[in-house]
Design an enzyme around this catalytic site. Structure first.
Site, PDB file in Angstrom:
ATOM      1  N   ILE A  97       8.100   7.683 -37.321  1.00  0.00           N
ATOM      2  CA  ILE A  97       6.696   8.065 -37.460  1.00  0.00           C
ATOM      3  C   ILE A  97       6.446   9.304 -36.596  1.00  0.00           C
ATOM      4  O   ILE A  97       6.736   9.310 -35.401  1.00  0.00           O
ATOM      5  CB  ILE A  97       5.776   6.898 -37.060  1.00  0.00           C
ATOM      6  CG1 ILE A  97       5.988   5.740 -38.046  1.00  0.00           C
ATOM      7  CG2 ILE A  97       4.321   7.342 -37.053  1.00  0.00           C
ATOM      8  CD1 ILE A  97       5.310   4.461 -37.657  1.00  0.00           C
ATOM      9  N   HIS A 114       6.949   7.994 -51.139  1.00  0.00           N
ATOM     10  CA  HIS A 114       6.770   6.575 -50.817  1.00  0.00           C
ATOM     11  C   HIS A 114       6.964   5.760 -52.102  1.00  0.00           C
ATOM     12  O   HIS A 114       6.424   6.132 -53.149  1.00  0.00           O
ATOM     13  CB  HIS A 114       5.367   6.345 -50.239  1.00  0.00           C
ATOM     14  CG  HIS A 114       5.137   4.925 -49.869  1.00  0.00           C
ATOM     15  ND1 HIS A 114       5.692   4.350 -48.738  1.00  0.00           N
ATOM     16  CD2 HIS A 114       4.444   3.938 -50.485  1.00  0.00           C
ATOM     17  CE1 HIS A 114       5.340   3.086 -48.680  1.00  0.00           C
ATOM     18  NE2 HIS A 114       4.578   2.807 -49.726  1.00  0.00           N
TER      19      HIS A 114
HETATM   20  C1  GRF Z   1      13.020   6.005 -50.870  1.00  0.00           C
HETATM   21  O1  GRF Z   1      12.727   4.839 -51.578  1.00  0.00           O
HETATM   22  C2  GRF Z   1      11.762   6.661 -50.363  1.00  0.00           C
HETATM   23  O2  GRF Z   1      10.684   6.494 -51.225  1.00  0.00           O
HETATM   24  C3  GRF Z   1      11.519   5.943 -49.076  1.00  0.00           C
HETATM   25  O3  GRF Z   1      12.796   5.743 -48.520  1.00  0.00           O
HETATM   26  C4  GRF Z   1      13.761   5.708 -49.569  1.00  0.00           C
HETATM   27  C5  GRF Z   1      14.786   6.753 -49.240  1.00  0.00           C
HETATM   28  O4  GRF Z   1      15.874   6.710 -50.121  1.00  0.00           O
HETATM   29  N1  GRF Z   1      10.630   6.702 -48.232  1.00  0.00           N
HETATM   30  P1  GRF Z   1      16.938   7.875 -50.129  1.00  0.00           P
HETATM   31  O5  GRF Z   1      17.471   7.968 -48.690  1.00  0.00           O
HETATM   32  O6  GRF Z   1      16.275   9.121 -50.555  1.00  0.00           O
HETATM   33  O7  GRF Z   1      18.003   7.420 -51.072  1.00  0.00           O
END
Ligand code: GRF
Length: 221
Positions: A97, A114
């Site tokens: 964060i 997200h």
């Molecule tokens: C994704 O689902 C994103 O939305 C979330 O964390 C995950 C990251 O996945 N914030 P990656 O590392 O991009 O495969």
């Protein structure tokens, strides 16, 4: 002949797998308005670093554990970003964060993805909670980052149906595939100047769906 417009310099911040980073790399190989100049991980073991290295993009590990405070960590982050003349930041599975001060410094130049249709299902375990709530649709959101976690002007969303036979794995895979399409689109809209924040909403110069566009789950008939 006119000079082609300069591409916006983008850093991607990751903590893990980096599949969204891979999608951004793949998209930036085309005629995108941005170029990925730096990938930063706060974890030395982030698998996603390999995607950047394979694509010849500079990487930096700024190990979150190695700093005594969030402010010293963020100072290191800022130094790396300035050193690469970064203009836009994409958070892509970055599990830290950021302070209100850092977020304010990068106001409207800091994007996040997200795995839900914000403002629904902020926080972690989104797919587990979507299934528990019995929603018929979920999805993903790319938004500008604000100090409050998973808040901020929405740039792009994708709607993903929840099937009766879904488990967390199948739903997560369907949402992730949508993420991989949304993040490059959102970055291109922002980098090209076609998405602009006005009064905490993102105004988009892009065609919207037809007015009668309707998704019903379960499908009628
Ligand atoms: C994704 O689902 C994103 O939305 C979330 O964390 C995950 C990251 O996945 N914030 P990656 O590392 O991009 O495969």
């Amino acid at each position: 002949m006119a000079e082609p417009a300069a591409k916006r310099r983008v850093a991607v911040l990751i903590s893990g797998r980096g599949s969204n980073l891979a999608a951004l790399i793949a998209a930036s190989a085309g005629g995108a308005s941005s170029q990925l100049v730096l990938v930063i991980s706060d974890r030395p073991d982030a698998a996603g670093l390999a995607h950047a290295q394979a694509a010849g993009i500079a990487t930096a590990v700024i190990d979150g554990q190695a700093y005594p405070s969030r402010s010293t960590f963020e100072e290191a982050l800022q130094t790396a970003l300035e050193g690469a003349a970064v203009e836009l930041i994409c958070l892509a599975g970055f599990m830290r964060i950021l302070s209100a001060a850092f977020v304010a410094r990068w106001q409207d130049r800091l994007l996040n993805i997200h795995p839900s249709l914000l403002p629904a299902l902020r926080g972690l375990d989104t797919h587990e909670r979507a299934l528990a709530a019995g929603v018929r649709f979920t999805g993903c959101t790319v938004h500008m980052v604000r100090a409050a976690v998973d808040h901020g002007p929405i740039i792009v969303q994708a709607v993903v149906p929840v099937r009766a036979d879904d488990d967390q794995g199948s739903l997560a895979a369907r949402v992730l595939a949508a993420e991989h399409r949304c993040y490059p689109l959102a970055l291109e809209l922002v980098a090209s100047g076609r998405a602009v924040v006005r009064g905490e909403r993102v105004m988009i110069d892009a065609p919207g769906p037809p007015a009668d566009w309707l998704m019903i789950n379960p499908p009628p008939g």
